[in-house]
Design a protein around this motif. Structure first.
Motif, PDB file in Angstrom:
ATOM      1  N   VAL A   1     -14.027 -21.777  51.779  1.00  0.00           N
ATOM      2  CA  VAL A   1     -13.617 -22.880  50.978  1.00  0.00           C
ATOM      3  C   VAL A   1     -13.200 -22.671  49.445  1.00  0.00           C
ATOM      4  CG1 VAL A   1     -14.923 -24.801  49.719  1.00  0.00           C
ATOM      5  CG2 VAL A   1     -15.599 -24.217  51.869  1.00  0.00           C
ATOM      6  N   MET A   2     -13.607 -21.448  48.999  1.00  0.00           N
ATOM      7  CA  MET A   2     -13.026 -21.064  47.627  1.00  0.00           C
ATOM      8  C   MET A   2     -11.682 -20.814  47.766  1.00  0.00           C
ATOM      9  SD  MET A   2     -15.854 -18.788  45.980  1.00  0.00           S
ATOM     10  CE  MET A   2     -14.993 -18.206  44.536  1.00  0.00           C
ATOM     11  N   ALA A   3     -11.205 -20.230  49.036  1.00  0.00           N
ATOM     12  CA  ALA A   3      -9.720 -19.929  49.022  1.00  0.00           C
ATOM     13  C   ALA A   3      -8.682 -20.902  49.312  1.00  0.00           C
ATOM     14  CB  ALA A   3      -9.471 -18.949  50.431  1.00  0.00           C
ATOM     15  N   LEU A   4      -9.545 -22.106  50.104  1.00  0.00           N
ATOM     16  CA  LEU A   4      -8.643 -23.237  50.305  1.00  0.00           C
ATOM     17  C   LEU A   4      -8.556 -24.046  48.942  1.00  0.00           C
ATOM     18  CD1 LEU A   4     -10.374 -24.633  53.684  1.00  0.00           C
ATOM     19  CD2 LEU A   4      -7.991 -23.934  53.207  1.00  0.00           C
ATOM     20  N   CYS A   5      -9.774 -24.033  48.221  1.00  0.00           N
ATOM     21  CA  CYS A   5      -9.561 -24.714  46.944  1.00  0.00           C
ATOM     22  C   CYS A   5      -8.431 -24.131  46.082  1.00  0.00           C
ATOM     23  CB  CYS A   5     -10.834 -24.887  46.075  1.00  0.00           C
ATOM     24  SG  CYS A   5     -12.058 -26.010  46.962  1.00  0.00           S
ATOM     25  N   ALA A   6      -8.620 -22.690  45.979  1.00  0.00           N
ATOM     26  CA  ALA A   6      -7.598 -22.067  45.197  1.00  0.00           C
ATOM     27  C   ALA A   6      -6.048 -22.525  45.561  1.00  0.00           C
ATOM     28  CB  ALA A   6      -7.626 -20.575  45.406  1.00  0.00           C
TER      29      ALA A   6
ATOM     30  N   CYS B   1       2.077 -22.061  55.822  1.00  0.00           N
ATOM     31  CA  CYS B   1       1.752 -23.364  56.706  1.00  0.00           C
ATOM     32  C   CYS B   1       0.705 -22.426  57.640  1.00  0.00           C
ATOM     33  CB  CYS B   1       2.850 -23.871  57.527  1.00  0.00           C
ATOM     34  SG  CYS B   1       3.896 -25.225  56.370  1.00  0.00           S
ATOM     35  N   LEU B   2       1.084 -21.432  58.360  1.00  0.00           N
ATOM     36  CA  LEU B   2       0.173 -20.888  59.180  1.00  0.00           C
ATOM     37  C   LEU B   2      -0.958 -20.186  58.361  1.00  0.00           C
ATOM     38  CD1 LEU B   2       2.816 -18.685  61.356  1.00  0.00           C
ATOM     39  CD2 LEU B   2       1.613 -20.736  61.774  1.00  0.00           C
ATOM     40  N   GLY B   3      -0.899 -19.610  57.139  1.00  0.00           N
ATOM     41  CA  GLY B   3      -1.849 -19.441  56.233  1.00  0.00           C
ATOM     42  C   GLY B   3      -2.984 -20.317  56.106  1.00  0.00           C
ATOM     43  N   LEU B   4      -2.389 -21.507  55.925  1.00  0.00           N
ATOM     44  CA  LEU B   4      -3.181 -22.878  55.779  1.00  0.00           C
ATOM     45  C   LEU B   4      -3.962 -23.190  56.725  1.00  0.00           C
ATOM     46  CD1 LEU B   4      -4.258 -24.883  53.260  1.00  0.00           C
ATOM     47  CD2 LEU B   4      -2.231 -26.215  54.024  1.00  0.00           C
ATOM     48  N   MET B   5      -3.198 -23.350  57.915  1.00  0.00           N
ATOM     49  CA  MET B   5      -3.858 -23.687  59.136  1.00  0.00           C
ATOM     50  C   MET B   5      -4.965 -22.668  59.759  1.00  0.00           C
ATOM     51  SD  MET B   5      -0.400 -24.774  61.422  1.00  0.00           S
ATOM     52  CE  MET B   5       0.550 -26.033  60.899  1.00  0.00           C
ATOM     53  N   ALA B   6      -4.722 -21.412  59.377  1.00  0.00           N
ATOM     54  CA  ALA B   6      -5.986 -20.529  59.669  1.00  0.00           C
ATOM     55  C   ALA B   6      -7.114 -20.470  58.512  1.00  0.00           C
ATOM     56  CB  ALA B   6      -4.999 -18.915  59.558  1.00  0.00           C
ATOM     57  N   GLY B   7      -6.864 -20.929  57.562  1.00  0.00           N
ATOM     58  CA  GLY B   7      -7.943 -21.115  56.506  1.00  0.00           C
ATOM     59  C   GLY B   7      -8.764 -22.357  57.114  1.00  0.00           C
ATOM     60  N   PHE B   8      -8.058 -23.492  57.600  1.00  0.00           N
ATOM     61  CA  PHE B   8      -8.634 -24.679  58.356  1.00  0.00           C
ATOM     62  C   PHE B   8      -9.590 -24.169  59.279  1.00  0.00           C
ATOM     63  CE2 PHE B   8      -5.829 -27.335  55.725  1.00  0.00           C
ATOM     64  CZ  PHE B   8      -6.626 -27.917  54.813  1.00  0.00           C
ATOM     65  N   LEU B   9      -8.972 -23.335  60.404  1.00  0.00           N
ATOM     66  CA  LEU B   9      -9.522 -22.969  61.591  1.00  0.00           C
ATOM     67  C   LEU B   9     -10.816 -22.169  61.203  1.00  0.00           C
ATOM     68  CD1 LEU B   9      -6.492 -22.334  64.014  1.00  0.00           C
ATOM     69  CD2 LEU B   9      -8.028 -23.965  64.283  1.00  0.00           C
ATOM     70  N   ALA B  10     -10.736 -21.195  60.274  1.00  0.00           N
ATOM     71  CA  ALA B  10     -11.737 -20.438  60.023  1.00  0.00           C
ATOM     72  C   ALA B  10     -12.741 -21.379  59.284  1.00  0.00           C
ATOM     73  CB  ALA B  10     -11.383 -19.450  58.707  1.00  0.00           C
TER      74      ALA B  10
ATOM     75  N   THR C   1     -12.942 -39.372  44.779  1.00  0.00           N
ATOM     76  CA  THR C   1     -13.691 -39.854  45.864  1.00  0.00           C
ATOM     77  C   THR C   1     -13.725 -38.830  47.177  1.00  0.00           C
ATOM     78  OG1 THR C   1     -13.444 -42.022  45.069  1.00  0.00           O
ATOM     79  CG2 THR C   1     -14.475 -41.810  47.388  1.00  0.00           C
ATOM     80  N   ALA C   2     -12.433 -38.666  47.581  1.00  0.00           N
ATOM     81  CA  ALA C   2     -12.260 -37.765  48.627  1.00  0.00           C
ATOM     82  C   ALA C   2     -12.982 -36.333  48.331  1.00  0.00           C
ATOM     83  CB  ALA C   2     -11.030 -37.494  49.238  1.00  0.00           C
ATOM     84  N   MET C   3     -12.695 -35.741  47.368  1.00  0.00           N
ATOM     85  CA  MET C   3     -13.076 -34.618  47.007  1.00  0.00           C
ATOM     86  C   MET C   3     -14.741 -34.308  46.678  1.00  0.00           C
ATOM     87  SD  MET C   3     -12.216 -31.477  46.632  1.00  0.00           S
ATOM     88  CE  MET C   3     -10.542 -31.728  46.222  1.00  0.00           C
ATOM     89  N   VAL C   4     -15.186 -35.337  46.403  1.00  0.00           N
ATOM     90  CA  VAL C   4     -16.853 -35.338  46.559  1.00  0.00           C
ATOM     91  C   VAL C   4     -17.424 -35.583  47.708  1.00  0.00           C
ATOM     92  CG1 VAL C   4     -18.746 -37.024  45.441  1.00  0.00           C
ATOM     93  CG2 VAL C   4     -16.798 -36.459  43.933  1.00  0.00           C
ATOM     94  N   THR C   5     -16.777 -36.374  48.544  1.00  0.00           N
ATOM     95  CA  THR C   5     -17.176 -36.494  49.925  1.00  0.00           C
ATOM     96  C   THR C   5     -17.255 -35.195  50.678  1.00  0.00           C
ATOM     97  OG1 THR C   5     -16.334 -38.753  50.099  1.00  0.00           O
ATOM     98  CG2 THR C   5     -16.739 -37.875  52.149  1.00  0.00           C
TER      99      THR C   5
ATOM    100  N   VAL D   1      -4.403 -40.529  55.311  1.00  0.00           N
ATOM    101  CA  VAL D   1      -5.449 -39.657  55.441  1.00  0.00           C
ATOM    102  C   VAL D   1      -5.195 -38.326  54.566  1.00  0.00           C
ATOM    103  CG1 VAL D   1      -6.625 -38.018  56.919  1.00  0.00           C
ATOM    104  CG2 VAL D   1      -6.387 -40.312  57.998  1.00  0.00           C
ATOM    105  N   PRO D   2      -5.941 -38.003  53.637  1.00  0.00           N
ATOM    106  CA  PRO D   2      -5.654 -36.939  52.692  1.00  0.00           C
ATOM    107  C   PRO D   2      -6.184 -35.336  53.478  1.00  0.00           C
ATOM    108  CG  PRO D   2      -8.041 -37.531  52.440  1.00  0.00           C
ATOM    109  CD  PRO D   2      -7.400 -38.763  53.276  1.00  0.00           C
ATOM    110  N   LEU D   3      -5.379 -34.474  52.861  1.00  0.00           N
ATOM    111  CA  LEU D   3      -5.533 -33.261  53.364  1.00  0.00           C
ATOM    112  C   LEU D   3      -6.561 -32.380  52.700  1.00  0.00           C
ATOM    113  CD1 LEU D   3      -4.326 -31.102  55.385  1.00  0.00           C
ATOM    114  CD2 LEU D   3      -2.839 -30.254  53.557  1.00  0.00           C
ATOM    115  N   PRO D   4      -7.811 -31.843  53.227  1.00  0.00           N
ATOM    116  CA  PRO D   4      -8.975 -31.537  52.639  1.00  0.00           C
ATOM    117  C   PRO D   4      -8.459 -30.283  51.648  1.00  0.00           C
ATOM    118  CG  PRO D   4      -9.380 -31.891  54.946  1.00  0.00           C
ATOM    119  CD  PRO D   4      -7.814 -32.064  54.627  1.00  0.00           C
ATOM    120  N   PHE D   5      -9.238 -30.472  50.481  1.00  0.00           N
ATOM    121  CA  PHE D   5      -9.031 -29.346  49.348  1.00  0.00           C
ATOM    122  C   PHE D   5      -7.512 -29.292  48.951  1.00  0.00           C
ATOM    123  CE2 PHE D   5     -12.161 -28.154  52.683  1.00  0.00           C
ATOM    124  CZ  PHE D   5     -13.262 -28.245  51.687  1.00  0.00           C
ATOM    125  N   ILE D   6      -6.608 -29.950  49.412  1.00  0.00           N
ATOM    126  CA  ILE D   6      -5.095 -30.016  48.873  1.00  0.00           C
ATOM    127  C   ILE D   6      -4.889 -31.307  48.077  1.00  0.00           C
ATOM    128  CG2 ILE D   6      -3.031 -29.200  49.626  1.00  0.00           C
ATOM    129  CD1 ILE D   6      -4.937 -27.249  50.353  1.00  0.00           C
TER     130      ILE D   6
END
Length: 384
Positions: free
Chosen positions: A29-34, A293-302, A360-364, A350-355
């Motif tokens: 999650v920290m990597a995705l937020c960064a 993009c592949l790195g971001l997708m890998a983060g979501f898959l993880a 409201t979406a971030m708090v959810t 639909v928002p992209l999580p953490f990006i």
């Protein structure tokens, strides 16, 4: 005779609060937020205070996650019914007294303006997990039918606003719970087949179905327009199709390695609409390319697989169902957002999580992660 006791240090006193946190999940999650903050700095550079506001939103979401992680799953289960009822009541109040913007009544003033449908993203799967926990060991067809009714009540109210994107997210999160509870493939396959046939017919007869004046049963005109625009965005390149066309141009122009941080021309020349919210993936793709993009997708898959692992290790059915549904909800968010920006799905907001930018979406998201952390902590306590 006096006995001296060593006074515990500050760390010894607060250590139990941090014990049990799932470190791999936290690091992902920290990597995705960064990644989200880096993207927001570029995409929102000349867009007011978006970067600072998003940083504040992430801090708030982290506090929510930390607080919810301290609540044991048993307590979360006791909150399922009140939270679900509150969410439905607020949806009804929104229908009666809500604030209308751009033709949609999605907001309610309760001293501050809120969007009640956001509550149901968590309340619906929480309620369904509670329902199946109560029926564990004796599930029958009527139990699944009741679960369907529990889910469709808020989904129907959200569709009436209308808000197709949020309705789809609430529906998918609830369906994940029902699926993990043991819904038979004999019921799932016919629905999937009917959906595939329906999509094929729409594509085949698109020239006739997308003519002005042709009504689609069960859909609003704007929803029909979104589907038709997806099938042929060039029919209105400066109007309805502008979002999709510019998004695809930005993604394609990024190439393999991207144009570089802060170097996206489509982004900084403001060709990408909603570049800090729904279409932030286009801005990211332009600057970081296929590799990014592949790195971001890998983060979501993880993130998804770690959540599913937590679900598989949960000690009770309620926790397994809830953790599994939350984990796959991240799949829905990311797939739908990337799909609509890439031109393979209709634009549904639909928002992209953490990006994507959004308080409201971030708090959810923080609430959802807090529930996963709580379930992970309960697993650790059971193992001890």
């Amino acid at each position: 005779m006096s006995i001296a006791f060593d006074k515990p240090s500050l760390w010894q006193r607060i250590r139990p609060v941090f014990q049990g946190f799932d470190l791999p999940l936290l690091l992902i999650v920290m990597a995705l937020c960064a990644t989200g903050l880096v993207t927001m700095y570029s995409a929102g550079f000349d867009h007011g205070t978006r970067f600072a506001d998003q940083s504040r939103n992430m801090v708030l979401a982290a506090l929510v996650m930390f607080a919810v992680a301290q609540v044991p799953p048993q307590r979360l289960m006791s909150l399922a019914v009140p939270l679900y009822v509150l969410g439905v009541v607020l949806l009804v109040a929104t229908e009666l007294f809500g604030i209308t913007k751009k033709g949609s009544t999605r907001w309610l003033n309760v001293g501050m303006v809120i969007q009640p449908s956001e509550i149901l993203k968590i309340a619906a799967p929480l309620m369904l997990a509670w329902w199946f926990q109560r029926r564990e060991g004796q599930l029958r067809g009527p139990d699944f039918a009741m679960a369907g009714a529990i889910l469709m009540l808020p989904v129907g109210l959200i569709l009436k606003q209308p808000d197709l994107g949020t309705a789809m997210l609430v529906l998918s999160s609830g369906l994940y719970v029902i699926f993990f509870a043991g819904l038979s493939w004999r019921l799932i396959v016919p629905v999937l087949a009917a959906g595939a046939i329906g999509i094929s017919l729409i594509i085949w007869y698109e020239p006739q179905l997308c003519q002005p004046g042709v009504k689609w049963i069960g859909l609003h005109d704007y929803q029909k327009t979104r589907v038709c625009t997806l099938l042929d965005p060039t029919a209105d390149p400066l109007g309805k199709g502008f979002h999709i066309i510019q998004g695809m141009i930005a993604i394609g122009s990024g190439g393999v390695t991207g144009k570089g941080f802060m170097q996206g021309t489509q982004t900084h020349l403001e060709f990408i609409p909603e570049r800090t919210t729904d279409f932030v993936f286009a801005a990211f793709s332009e600057e970081f390319g296929l590799i990014g993009c592949l790195g971001l997708m890998a983060g979501f898959l993880a993130l998804i697989f770690r959540g599913l692992y937590i679900a598989s290790q949960a000690p009770v059915l309620f926790s397994r169902l809830l953790a599994g549904a939350i984990s796959l909800s991240f799949l829905t968010y990311s797939f739908v957002n990337m799909g609509m920006v890439s031109g393979i799905l209709p634009v549904v907001g639909v928002p992209l999580p953490f990006i994507s930018y959004g308080g409201t979406a971030m708090v959810t998201l923080g609430l959802a992660l807090g529930i996963l952390m709580s379930i992970a902590k309960s697993r650790g306590l059971m193992q001890r």
